[in-house]
Design a protein around this motif. Structure first.
Motif, PDB file in Angstrom:
ATOM      1  N   VAL A   2     -22.010  -8.537  -7.621  1.00 56.63           N
ATOM      2  CA  VAL A   2     -23.004  -9.774  -7.031  1.00 56.63           C
ATOM      3  C   VAL A   2     -23.976  -9.421  -5.823  1.00 56.63           C
ATOM      4  O   VAL A   2     -23.527  -8.847  -4.973  1.00 56.63           O
ATOM      5  CB  VAL A   2     -22.354 -10.898  -6.976  1.00 56.63           C
ATOM      6  N   THR A   3     -25.361  -9.346  -5.947  1.00 56.18           N
ATOM      7  CA  THR A   3     -26.102  -8.922  -4.866  1.00 56.18           C
ATOM      8  C   THR A   3     -26.574 -10.278  -4.385  1.00 56.18           C
ATOM      9  O   THR A   3     -27.085 -11.043  -4.871  1.00 56.18           O
ATOM     10  CB  THR A   3     -27.552  -8.607  -5.129  1.00 56.18           C
ATOM     11  N   PHE A   4     -25.948 -10.549  -3.817  1.00 58.85           N
ATOM     12  CA  PHE A   4     -26.556 -11.942  -2.763  1.00 58.85           C
ATOM     13  C   PHE A   4     -27.828 -11.720  -2.109  1.00 58.85           C
ATOM     14  O   PHE A   4     -27.531 -10.269  -1.143  1.00 58.85           O
ATOM     15  CB  PHE A   4     -25.364 -12.195  -1.583  1.00 58.85           C
ATOM     16  N   THR A   5     -28.031 -12.178  -1.655  1.00 60.36           N
ATOM     17  CA  THR A   5     -29.878 -12.002  -1.588  1.00 60.36           C
ATOM     18  C   THR A   5     -31.309 -13.249  -0.910  1.00 60.36           C
ATOM     19  O   THR A   5     -30.303 -14.970  -1.479  1.00 60.36           O
ATOM     20  CB  THR A   5     -31.020 -11.669  -2.860  1.00 60.36           C
ATOM     21  N   PRO A   6     -31.473 -13.677  -0.090  1.00 64.20           N
ATOM     22  CA  PRO A   6     -32.290 -14.574   0.555  1.00 64.20           C
ATOM     23  C   PRO A   6     -33.094 -14.545  -0.180  1.00 64.20           C
ATOM     24  O   PRO A   6     -33.864 -16.625  -0.124  1.00 64.20           O
ATOM     25  CB  PRO A   6     -32.842 -13.919   2.044  1.00 64.20           C
ATOM     26  N   ASP A   7     -34.128 -14.452  -1.240  1.00 63.42           N
ATOM     27  CA  ASP A   7     -34.761 -14.661  -2.248  1.00 63.42           C
ATOM     28  C   ASP A   7     -33.710 -15.873  -3.430  1.00 63.42           C
ATOM     29  O   ASP A   7     -34.045 -15.044  -4.549  1.00 63.42           O
ATOM     30  CB  ASP A   7     -35.239 -13.467  -2.819  1.00 63.42           C
ATOM     31  N   ARG A   8     -34.483 -16.272  -3.741  1.00 62.96           N
ATOM     32  CA  ARG A   8     -33.987 -17.522  -4.068  1.00 62.96           C
ATOM     33  C   ARG A   8     -34.511 -17.577  -5.769  1.00 62.96           C
ATOM     34  O   ARG A   8     -33.901 -17.591  -6.739  1.00 62.96           O
ATOM     35  CB  ARG A   8     -34.463 -19.405  -4.070  1.00 62.96           C
ATOM     36  N   SER A   9     -35.509 -17.070  -5.621  1.00 66.68           N
ATOM     37  CA  SER A   9     -36.318 -16.521  -7.249  1.00 66.68           C
ATOM     38  C   SER A   9     -35.457 -15.501  -8.534  1.00 66.68           C
ATOM     39  O   SER A   9     -35.328 -15.547  -9.388  1.00 66.68           O
ATOM     40  CB  SER A   9     -37.815 -16.165  -7.261  1.00 66.68           C
TER      41      SER A   9
END
Length: 129
Positions: free
Chosen positions: A111-118
């Motif tokens: 799982v890559t946790f990202t600030p990019d909601r899209s």
């Protein structure tokens, strides 16, 4: 430029803040998510243990996994990561401008946790059956 949110696990839980202060401040609600994780760790020791062993259990934010999917990678919310760190009894330490990948010890999903909601907003949900 690094936008790092950090709080020591020794920091007392906050109180008396309104919704805007909790969720719409510079930390984007990450401190509140982390505090919720700390509280849940006390109430749900089995859930905290899962997190401590490297599992990424299903929580209230996108990022948890209940089973392996055909595609062994997905995206998750930084709010999930903050709550997970709280459940583990760790300092809150999140860079708002970076992605961070973790592998679930149980399912082997990455799982890559990202600030990019899209990236995680429209992906297929992994829901407990």
């Amino acid at each position: 430029m690094t936008q790092r949110i950090h709080r020591s696990i020794d920091t007392p839980l906050r109180s008396g803040l309104n919704r805007t202060e909790l969720w719409e401040g510079p930390d984007k609600g990450l401190i509140k998510c982390w505090e919720i994780g700390r509280q849940r760790a006390a109430r749900f020791p089995d859930l905290a243990h899962q997190c401590l062993t490297g599992e990424l259990p299903v929580l209230g934010w996108k990022g948890g996994v209940s089973r392996s999917l055909k595609k062994l990678e997905k995206y998750g919310s930084l709010k999930y990561l903050a709550q997970w760190q709280g459940l583990r009894g760790e300092d809150l330490d999140i860079d708002l401008s970076a992605e961070r990948a973790l592998t679930c010890s149980r399912t082997k999903m990455v799982v890559t946790f990202t600030p990019d909601r899209s990236k995680y907003f429209n992906q297929v949900a992994d829901v407990e059956a």
